[in-house]
Design a protein around this motif. Structure first.
Motif, PDB file in Angstrom:
ATOM      1  N   ASP A  59      32.528 -76.610  86.257  1.00  0.00           N
ATOM      2  CA  ASP A  59      32.316 -75.314  85.645  1.00  0.00           C
ATOM      3  C   ASP A  59      33.449 -74.417  85.942  1.00  0.00           C
ATOM      4  O   ASP A  59      33.770 -74.447  87.227  1.00  0.00           O
ATOM      5  CB  ASP A  59      31.108 -74.727  86.222  1.00  0.00           C
ATOM      6  N   TYR A  60      34.247 -74.234  84.756  1.00  0.00           N
ATOM      7  CA  TYR A  60      35.562 -73.577  85.285  1.00  0.00           C
ATOM      8  C   TYR A  60      35.576 -72.146  84.690  1.00  0.00           C
ATOM      9  O   TYR A  60      35.369 -71.810  83.690  1.00  0.00           O
ATOM     10  CB  TYR A  60      36.686 -74.377  84.443  1.00  0.00           C
ATOM     11  N   LEU A  61      35.786 -71.274  85.303  1.00  0.00           N
ATOM     12  CA  LEU A  61      35.625 -69.764  85.389  1.00  0.00           C
ATOM     13  C   LEU A  61      36.930 -69.029  85.442  1.00  0.00           C
ATOM     14  O   LEU A  61      37.671 -69.274  86.278  1.00  0.00           O
ATOM     15  CB  LEU A  61      34.883 -69.127  86.481  1.00  0.00           C
ATOM     16  N   SER A  62      37.289 -68.645  84.278  1.00  0.00           N
ATOM     17  CA  SER A  62      38.613 -67.744  84.190  1.00  0.00           C
ATOM     18  C   SER A  62      38.163 -66.268  84.309  1.00  0.00           C
ATOM     19  O   SER A  62      37.361 -65.800  83.164  1.00  0.00           O
ATOM     20  CB  SER A  62      39.303 -67.981  82.965  1.00  0.00           C
ATOM     21  N   ILE A  63      38.761 -65.504  85.192  1.00  0.00           N
ATOM     22  CA  ILE A  63      38.501 -63.971  85.166  1.00  0.00           C
ATOM     23  C   ILE A  63      39.808 -63.244  85.552  1.00  0.00           C
ATOM     24  O   ILE A  63      41.006 -63.690  85.515  1.00  0.00           O
ATOM     25  CB  ILE A  63      37.671 -63.559  86.455  1.00  0.00           C
ATOM     26  N   GLY A  64      39.755 -62.034  84.846  1.00  0.00           N
ATOM     27  CA  GLY A  64      40.933 -61.124  85.114  1.00  0.00           C
ATOM     28  C   GLY A  64      41.126 -60.353  83.685  1.00  0.00           C
ATOM     29  O   GLY A  64      40.340 -59.880  82.868  1.00  0.00           O
ATOM     30  N   ASP A  65      42.519 -60.429  83.187  1.00  0.00           N
ATOM     31  CA  ASP A  65      42.797 -59.310  82.314  1.00  0.00           C
ATOM     32  C   ASP A  65      43.160 -60.008  81.120  1.00  0.00           C
ATOM     33  O   ASP A  65      42.500 -61.097  80.744  1.00  0.00           O
ATOM     34  CB  ASP A  65      44.301 -58.207  82.567  1.00  0.00           C
ATOM     35  N   SER A  66      43.907 -59.469  80.157  1.00  0.00           N
ATOM     36  CA  SER A  66      44.045 -60.055  78.592  1.00  0.00           C
ATOM     37  C   SER A  66      44.886 -61.281  78.730  1.00  0.00           C
ATOM     38  O   SER A  66      44.708 -62.240  77.971  1.00  0.00           O
ATOM     39  CB  SER A  66      44.880 -59.163  77.890  1.00  0.00           C
ATOM     40  N   VAL A  67      45.601 -61.547  79.837  1.00  0.00           N
ATOM     41  CA  VAL A  67      46.535 -62.995  79.916  1.00  0.00           C
ATOM     42  C   VAL A  67      45.396 -63.768  80.428  1.00  0.00           C
ATOM     43  O   VAL A  67      45.564 -65.159  79.902  1.00  0.00           O
ATOM     44  CB  VAL A  67      47.434 -62.697  80.717  1.00  0.00           C
ATOM     45  N   GLN A 100      35.984 -65.176  81.079  1.00  0.00           N
ATOM     46  CA  GLN A 100      35.477 -63.854  81.277  1.00  0.00           C
ATOM     47  C   GLN A 100      36.504 -62.928  81.401  1.00  0.00           C
ATOM     48  O   GLN A 100      36.409 -61.681  81.907  1.00  0.00           O
ATOM     49  CB  GLN A 100      34.618 -63.781  82.494  1.00  0.00           C
ATOM     50  N   GLY A 101      37.987 -63.299  80.811  1.00  0.00           N
ATOM     51  CA  GLY A 101      38.998 -62.080  80.998  1.00  0.00           C
ATOM     52  C   GLY A 101      38.626 -60.971  79.975  1.00  0.00           C
ATOM     53  O   GLY A 101      38.093 -61.256  79.010  1.00  0.00           O
ATOM     54  N   ILE A 102      38.980 -59.968  80.327  1.00  0.00           N
ATOM     55  CA  ILE A 102      38.778 -58.616  79.748  1.00  0.00           C
ATOM     56  C   ILE A 102      40.048 -58.015  79.555  1.00  0.00           C
ATOM     57  O   ILE A 102      40.882 -57.579  80.615  1.00  0.00           O
ATOM     58  CB  ILE A 102      37.880 -57.898  80.635  1.00  0.00           C
ATOM     59  N   SER A 103      40.400 -57.795  78.213  1.00  0.00           N
ATOM     60  CA  SER A 103      41.639 -56.905  77.878  1.00  0.00           C
ATOM     61  C   SER A 103      41.474 -55.693  78.427  1.00  0.00           C
ATOM     62  O   SER A 103      40.684 -54.704  78.323  1.00  0.00           O
ATOM     63  CB  SER A 103      41.788 -56.908  76.390  1.00  0.00           C
ATOM     64  N   GLY A 104      42.745 -55.332  79.293  1.00  0.00           N
ATOM     65  CA  GLY A 104      42.968 -53.979  79.799  1.00  0.00           C
ATOM     66  C   GLY A 104      42.387 -53.814  81.261  1.00  0.00           C
ATOM     67  O   GLY A 104      42.500 -52.922  81.807  1.00  0.00           O
ATOM     68  N   GLN A 105      41.845 -55.066  81.641  1.00  0.00           N
ATOM     69  CA  GLN A 105      41.079 -54.795  83.000  1.00  0.00           C
ATOM     70  C   GLN A 105      41.869 -54.644  84.289  1.00  0.00           C
ATOM     71  O   GLN A 105      43.161 -55.367  84.356  1.00  0.00           O
ATOM     72  CB  GLN A 105      40.229 -55.990  83.454  1.00  0.00           C
ATOM     73  N   THR A 106      41.673 -53.720  85.125  1.00  0.00           N
ATOM     74  CA  THR A 106      42.723 -53.626  86.430  1.00  0.00           C
ATOM     75  C   THR A 106      41.803 -54.121  87.502  1.00  0.00           C
ATOM     76  O   THR A 106      40.752 -54.651  87.452  1.00  0.00           O
ATOM     77  CB  THR A 106      42.625 -52.106  86.715  1.00  0.00           C
ATOM     78  N   SER A 107      42.658 -54.207  88.700  1.00  0.00           N
ATOM     79  CA  SER A 107      42.104 -54.807  89.828  1.00  0.00           C
ATOM     80  C   SER A 107      40.805 -54.088  90.282  1.00  0.00           C
ATOM     81  O   SER A 107      39.877 -54.680  90.870  1.00  0.00           O
ATOM     82  CB  SER A 107      43.508 -54.915  90.949  1.00  0.00           C
ATOM     83  N   ALA A 108      40.942 -52.846  90.155  1.00  0.00           N
ATOM     84  CA  ALA A 108      40.015 -51.966  90.596  1.00  0.00           C
ATOM     85  C   ALA A 108      38.591 -52.277  89.866  1.00  0.00           C
ATOM     86  O   ALA A 108      37.499 -52.367  90.390  1.00  0.00           O
ATOM     87  CB  ALA A 108      40.177 -50.487  90.563  1.00  0.00           C
ATOM     88  N   GLU A 109      39.024 -52.480  88.471  1.00  0.00           N
ATOM     89  CA  GLU A 109      37.626 -52.974  87.560  1.00  0.00           C
ATOM     90  C   GLU A 109      37.116 -54.133  87.978  1.00  0.00           C
ATOM     91  O   GLU A 109      35.899 -54.279  87.954  1.00  0.00           O
ATOM     92  CB  GLU A 109      38.164 -52.553  86.173  1.00  0.00           C
ATOM     93  N   LEU A 110      37.965 -55.127  88.212  1.00  0.00           N
ATOM     94  CA  LEU A 110      37.458 -56.411  88.385  1.00  0.00           C
ATOM     95  C   LEU A 110      36.631 -56.451  89.640  1.00  0.00           C
ATOM     96  O   LEU A 110      35.814 -57.206  89.965  1.00  0.00           O
ATOM     97  CB  LEU A 110      38.515 -57.443  88.517  1.00  0.00           C
TER      98      LEU A 110
END
Length: 277
Positions: A59-67, A100-110
């Motif tokens: 199970d491979y999970l990707s998290i973070g911003d638009s990249v 689960q990457g989210i465009s515009g996400q900051t470290s505080a939001e993650l």
């Protein structure tokens, strides 16, 4: 929004270049040469996945911003994560990718999402492998929200300190929820053309930023950093970009190749040192 993004990035580094040229004493402190954080992994990620995965299911999970999300990649692709998924499957692993990457996400939001969203916490607990790209929006949010590129420069130490605090909390949460899953964190890269007069100044800022990122991640035994800025190299055409910020298919393939090299345990490391918390 896009107009402000383009103007903001250009304005940020234009002002940076002008201001730094007039501030030699601060420049010497700000860009002080320091040793690069390095880390010697005890086990390759690939071996860990083969040992820990049940029936070779990963199970491979990707998290973070638009990249992390893969913005700018080709149709039906999810950026570097799709490439990594295919490479892992070449190793006779059955991979389930959850991006689960989210465009515009900051470290505080993650950080907040990991602390408050039970669904995301469950995904982290169930993951065998995690990749993370975060931090670019921490710098850009001042430009986008306050329309003030100069503030990014004058408050860079504060912005970086807040990022490191958030990244520490993110890594704490990830490793508490899942002590076994390897976590690859990517560095920031410079999307500017090397022909720009302020390119070198922006590169220096990113060097400092990425050094701080490594200081945090290397405190964790399951944390790895991949220097994607080493493969997203400057060229006048910037042929690996889809727009002013995001990689295109070629760019994501370059990132993935660097990350897969780390996964297979071929990336060079030094025995000098995991940072002590």
């Amino acid at each position: 929004m896009k107009k402000w993004l383009i103007a903001g990035v250009s304005g940020l580094f234009l002002i940076t270049g002008t201001w730094l040229g007039q501030a030699t004493p601060y420049l010497e402190l700000f860009f002080k040469e320091e040793p690069e954080p390095v880390y010697q992994a005890q086990e390759s990620i690939l071996n860990t996945l083969k040992i820990n995965s049940e029936h070779r299911q990963v199970d491979y999970l990707s998290i973070g911003d638009s990249v992390a999300m893969g913005k700018g990649s080709e149709q039906d692709e999810q950026g570097y994560t799709s490439h990594i998924e295919r490479e892992l499957e070449k190793e006779n692993l059955q991979v389930t990718l959850d991006n689960q990457g989210i465009s515009g996400q900051t470290s505080a939001e993650l950080r907040s999402a990991l602390e408050t969203e039970s669904g995301l916490s469950t995904k982290v607990k169930e993951a065998d492998f995690i990749t993370l790209t975060i931090g670019g929006n921490d710098l850009l949010k001042v430009v986008l929200e306050e329309k003030n590129p100069m503030k990014v420069l004058t408050e860079f130490p504060k912005i970086q300190a807040e990022f490191k605090t958030n990244l520490t909390a993110i890594m704490d949460q990830l490793t508490t929820l899942n002590p076994e899953a390897p976590i690859i964190v990517t560095t920031l890269y410079n999307p500017l053309s090397p022909q720009e007069s302020y390119y070198d100044h922006s590169d220096n800022m990113l060097t400092i930023w990425n050094r701080g990122l490594k200081e945090v991640v290397y405190q964790y035994s399951t944390g790895y950093v991949v220097d994607v800025d080493e493969v997203l190299t400057p060229n006048p055409e910037r042929s690996w970009l889809a727009d002013e910020i995001h990689p295109n298919g070629k760019g994501y393939a370059l990132m993935a190749a660097k990350m897969v090299k780390e996964i297979r345990g071929n990336a060079q490391a030094s025995a000098n040192a995991q940072f002590n918390r």
